[in-house]
Motif scaffolding. Sequence first.
Motif, PDB file in Angstrom:
ATOM      1  N   GLU A 171       2.460  31.281  28.324  1.00  0.00           N
ATOM      2  CA  GLU A 171       2.734  29.730  28.512  1.00  0.00           C
ATOM      3  C   GLU A 171       1.443  29.250  29.170  1.00  0.00           C
ATOM      4  OE1 GLU A 171       6.094  29.099  31.267  1.00  0.00           O
ATOM      5  OE2 GLU A 171       7.338  30.805  30.256  1.00  0.00           O
ATOM      6  N   HIS A 172       1.303  28.166  29.069  1.00  0.00           N
ATOM      7  CA  HIS A 172      -0.012  27.568  29.526  1.00  0.00           C
ATOM      8  C   HIS A 172      -0.264  27.621  31.117  1.00  0.00           C
ATOM      9  CE1 HIS A 172      -3.350  24.747  29.850  1.00  0.00           C
ATOM     10  NE2 HIS A 172      -2.779  24.246  30.934  1.00  0.00           N
ATOM     11  N   ASN A 216       1.503  36.906  30.709  1.00  0.00           N
ATOM     12  CA  ASN A 216       2.312  35.914  30.847  1.00  0.00           C
ATOM     13  C   ASN A 216       2.658  35.640  32.392  1.00  0.00           C
ATOM     14  OD1 ASN A 216       3.173  33.422  29.779  1.00  0.00           O
ATOM     15  ND2 ASN A 216       5.257  34.118  29.594  1.00  0.00           N
TER      16      ASN A 216
END
Length: 140
Positions: free
Chosen positions: A88-89, A96
């Motif tokens: 994810e950003h 992650n």
Amino acid sequence: MIDINHPDSEFIFQAGAFTDRIKNYCRKYILETFDNRKIIFEEMEFEGLLLVEFSALHFKENLNIIEDLVNDLNKEIKNLKTINTNSEHGNCTVCNTKLKTFDTLIKERDFRFITVCEKCPNEIYNILNKIDWATGAAFI
């Protein structure tokens, strides 16, 4: 604290530079794509190789320990090198985990903020800390 007048102090500082460069790579790979991470991991492995060669000249009494630790380092790098998942950003591109950015309060632009992953480089940091003890760089 290290005695800068000691004849080995130059080598201890140089050994610390090897481990510092590898630590800096840990702050880079967490932001990179899978293909770019492979390059960074290869650079980390190369630094380890150079450290062993350097240690063979300047830390003969601890060479076996340093070689074993660099082998452990390479195993951990190899494990991380194979991870290719979506993240994810704002998260580490390897594991992650949410990245954390710290203000170092150093005025220079390149050193003001440091972004770290508090998960996947931990084993690398533990190994590097042991190498710092074996070379004396822990006293810098």
